[in-house]
Design an enzyme around this catalytic site. Structure first.
Site, mmCIF file in Angstrom:
data_model
loop_
_atom_site.group_PDB
_atom_site.id
_atom_site.type_symbol
_atom_site.label_atom_id
_atom_site.label_comp_id
_atom_site.label_asym_id
_atom_site.label_seq_id
_atom_site.Cartn_x
_atom_site.Cartn_y
_atom_site.Cartn_z
ATOM 1 N N GLU A 350 0.853 -1.176 0.000
ATOM 2 C CA GLU A 350 0.000 0.000 0.000
ATOM 3 C C GLU A 350 0.895 1.234 0.000
ATOM 4 O O GLU A 350 1.859 1.310 0.767
ATOM 5 C CB GLU A 350 -0.887 -0.085 1.244
ATOM 6 C CG GLU A 350 -1.219 1.180 1.950
ATOM 7 C CD GLU A 350 -1.914 0.911 3.306
ATOM 8 O OE1 GLU A 350 -2.266 -0.249 3.616
ATOM 9 O OE2 GLU A 350 -2.082 1.869 4.058
ATOM 10 N N HIS A 435 -2.581 -6.259 10.736
ATOM 11 C CA HIS A 435 -3.401 -7.320 10.146
ATOM 12 C C HIS A 435 -3.263 -8.655 10.876
ATOM 13 O O HIS A 435 -2.880 -9.661 10.268
ATOM 14 C CB HIS A 435 -3.007 -7.529 8.678
ATOM 15 C CG HIS A 435 -3.218 -6.338 7.798
ATOM 16 N ND1 HIS A 435 -2.662 -6.234 6.541
ATOM 17 C CD2 HIS A 435 -3.949 -5.212 7.979
ATOM 18 C CE1 HIS A 435 -3.032 -5.080 5.991
ATOM 19 N NE2 HIS A 435 -3.806 -4.432 6.839
ATOM 20 N N ASN A 473 -5.026 -6.439 2.175
ATOM 21 C CA ASN A 473 -5.667 -5.941 3.392
ATOM 22 C C ASN A 473 -6.896 -6.819 3.675
ATOM 23 O O ASN A 473 -7.653 -7.127 2.764
ATOM 24 C CB ASN A 473 -6.072 -4.487 3.197
ATOM 25 C CG ASN A 473 -4.955 -3.671 2.578
ATOM 26 O OD1 ASN A 473 -4.556 -3.950 1.449
ATOM 27 N ND2 ASN A 473 -4.435 -2.726 3.299
#
Ligand code: FAD
Length: 495
Positions: A350, A435, A473
């Protein structure tokens, strides 16, 4: 209230809990959510520039993901309060999680990514992939309010200069990039850029909550569940125990806390069915403790195993002064570097904002890598707490994979890494994850739909079902898997 008997109790109000709550209430079931964090409805969040007690869960100091800049510590003293972000600290890693009605949706970057079909099949081989991509991923994306940035606007918007810089540099080094959908309302963001509405993503709001623009779960799934009239929500209550009740069903014990974290009262209710939705860490800790304390002694020995970081690692690059990344940066990422197909080391990175409100010439990334290492939770009877045995060394494969990509970009650009953001003389932000996944893996700790083996009426519905990695994600996957499982559970167990 203490002594109540309820048909369905959901522990936690993140993605898994919100899906369970919506589908159960729509199926006619009176459903009670118990959430340890606050209900932020009608409250305001603090920005990343001025964090106060609202930012962190029961801490007297902030624990910013980027801990320093040019040797100056970024953290500051705050009032201890039931704030929204919890960097839960284990021996070898800090695991950032949302606390509040809406769980991680309150603090996350809103990136709504459907995983690669081949990787999903590799990670969860027992799940019918065709049904996931035909039915449950579309259902999840629709209910979450996922939307796409206007690509023409993206090319001109000041707030995405950082993303265009990151994209162009990656492309110039031979890496593919991709637009990333989000649950933040991009039409609202356009108006923020135009200066016609109150700024939120463009006012350095993200990891301590967004006051506008973000479709967090309290505005989507949970609002829809409440609209059925069958949802009952209790916040600032922490579940501490679940055990079979003498009268049938399960007795659930919880501490009611105040905003300083102090226990006000202890309550016990009985529930016919209990849905564990406390997140990868919360659910795993609770179940491991219940097994060790003999309250749920028949739980599988695999409960607590298979935990991973989704290969998270952060890194910053220092751009040349003639390559500004912008003093105004949208807190919602919209672009990723997609190098997942690289057999030498998959990376999906990202292009992250650095919303400091001033030009810093920094390109920041949160890389997701395919780190094979896993850890397990275990109960310490001397302290009554649950630990996680992840070690810092286990993150080496994540940094190694990311290094290949960013070394290449640095070489092409003639740039270097920032070594001041994650400690002094430290390139990799490898002591944290956003995460957490796994701990109660689907088909191991549970059956193929999240039912806890040996305990009819106990279900796991959150990120703990996913074995440590999903390659992107994770919240869209958590949501879609919960949609699949709850549909089956309602059809077969509640019919
Ligand atoms: P959670 O959302 O963590 O919900 C669990 C809930 O249970 C919490 O509200 C918690 O307070 C509550 N709880 C825990 N224990 C108890 C207990 N004992 N009693 C009562 N309540 C309890 N993912 C993406 O896909 N895209 C992104 O852009 C993204 N950005 C992120 C940025 C940050 C800063 C962070 C921290 C995470 C981000 N994530 C992102 C990850 C995503 O938010 C999580 O994967 C997701 O929230 C996990 O969902 P869940 O349902 O498993 O649990």
């Amino acid at each position: 209230n203490s002594g109540d008997h309820v048909p369905a109790l959901v522990i936690g109000s993140g993605y898994g809990g919100a899906v369970a709550a919506l589908r159960l209430t729509r199926a006619g079931v009176q459903t009670h959510i118990v959430e340890m964090g606050m209900d932020w409805t009608g409250q305001t969040y603090s920005s990343m520039l001025e964090p106060d007690g609202r930012s962190y869960w029961l801490r007297t100091q902030t624990v910013q993901p980027v801990s320093s800049i040019l040797g100056i510590p970024a953290d500051r003293t705050i009032t201890k309060y039931t704030g929204v972000l919890d960097p839960e600290t284990f021996a070898g890693i800090r695991v950032y999680q949302g606390r509040g009605y809406g769980g991680g949706s309150l603090v996350n970057g809103g990136m709504a990514v459907t995983p690669r079909r081949d990787y999903f099949a590799e990670v969860l081989p027992s799940v019918d992939v065709a049904a996931m991509y035909a039915t449950y991923f579309p259902r999840a994306n629709a209910a979450l309010g996922v939307n796409h940035v206007d690509q023409a606007w993206f090319e001109t918007a000041d707030c995405y200069r950082y993303a265009r810089v990151g994209r162009d540099q990656a492309n110039a080094s031979g890496y593919a990039t991709t637009f990333v959908p989000n649950v933040y309302d991009f039409d609202y963001m356009k108006k923020e850029q135009a200066g016609t509405v109150t700024r939120s993503a463009l006012a350095s709001e993200v990891i301590y909550g967004n006051n506008h623009g973000k479709r967090s779960l309290d505005k989507t799934y949970l609002a829809a569940a409440a609209a059925t009239g069958r949802l009952h929500v209790t916040t600032l209550h922490t579940v501490t125990a679940v055990a079979p009740a003498a009268t049938g069903g399960y007795s659930v014990t919880m501490n009611q806390i105040d905003t300083t974290g102090a226990t006000v009262t202890v309550k016990t209710v009985t529930a016919d069915r209990v849905f564990f939705a406390a997140g990868s860490v919360g659910t795993s800790k609770l179940l491991v403790a219940m097994r060790a304390q003999g309250r749920l002694p028949g739980l599988s020995s695999t409960v607590g195993q298979g935990w991973g970081t989704n290969g998270n690692v952060m890194v910053g690059r220092a751009n040349h002064v003639w390559v500004p990344t912008g003093g105004l940066q949208s807190g919602m990422p919209a672009m990723g570097i997609d190098n997942w197909a690289d057999p030498a080391g998959p990376v999906f990175a990202e292009i992250a904002p650095f919303p400091a409100g001033t030009e810093l010439w920094i390109s920041l990334y949160l890389a997701i890598t395919k780190n094979p290492n896993r850890a397990r939770f275990s109960y310490d009877s001397s302290t009554g707490s649950v630990g996680l045995n992840w070690t810092a060394a286990q993150n080496a494969p994540s940094a190694a994979a990311a290094k290949r990509v960013f070394d290449t970009i640095n070489a092409a650009q003639g740039t270097v890494y920032r070594t001041d953001l994650f400690g002094s003389n430290k390139v990799w932000g490898d002591e944290l994850t956003y995460h957490p996944l796994g701990g109660c893996v689907l088909g191991q700790a549970t059956d193929g739909y999240g039912r806890l083996n040996g305990y009819p009426g106990l279900y796991v519905v959150d990120g703990s079902l996913i074995p440590g990695s999903i390659g992107v994600n994770p919240f869209v996957t958590i949501t879609a898997l919960a949609e699949r499982n709850i549909e089956k559970i309602i059809a077969t167990d509640l019919a």
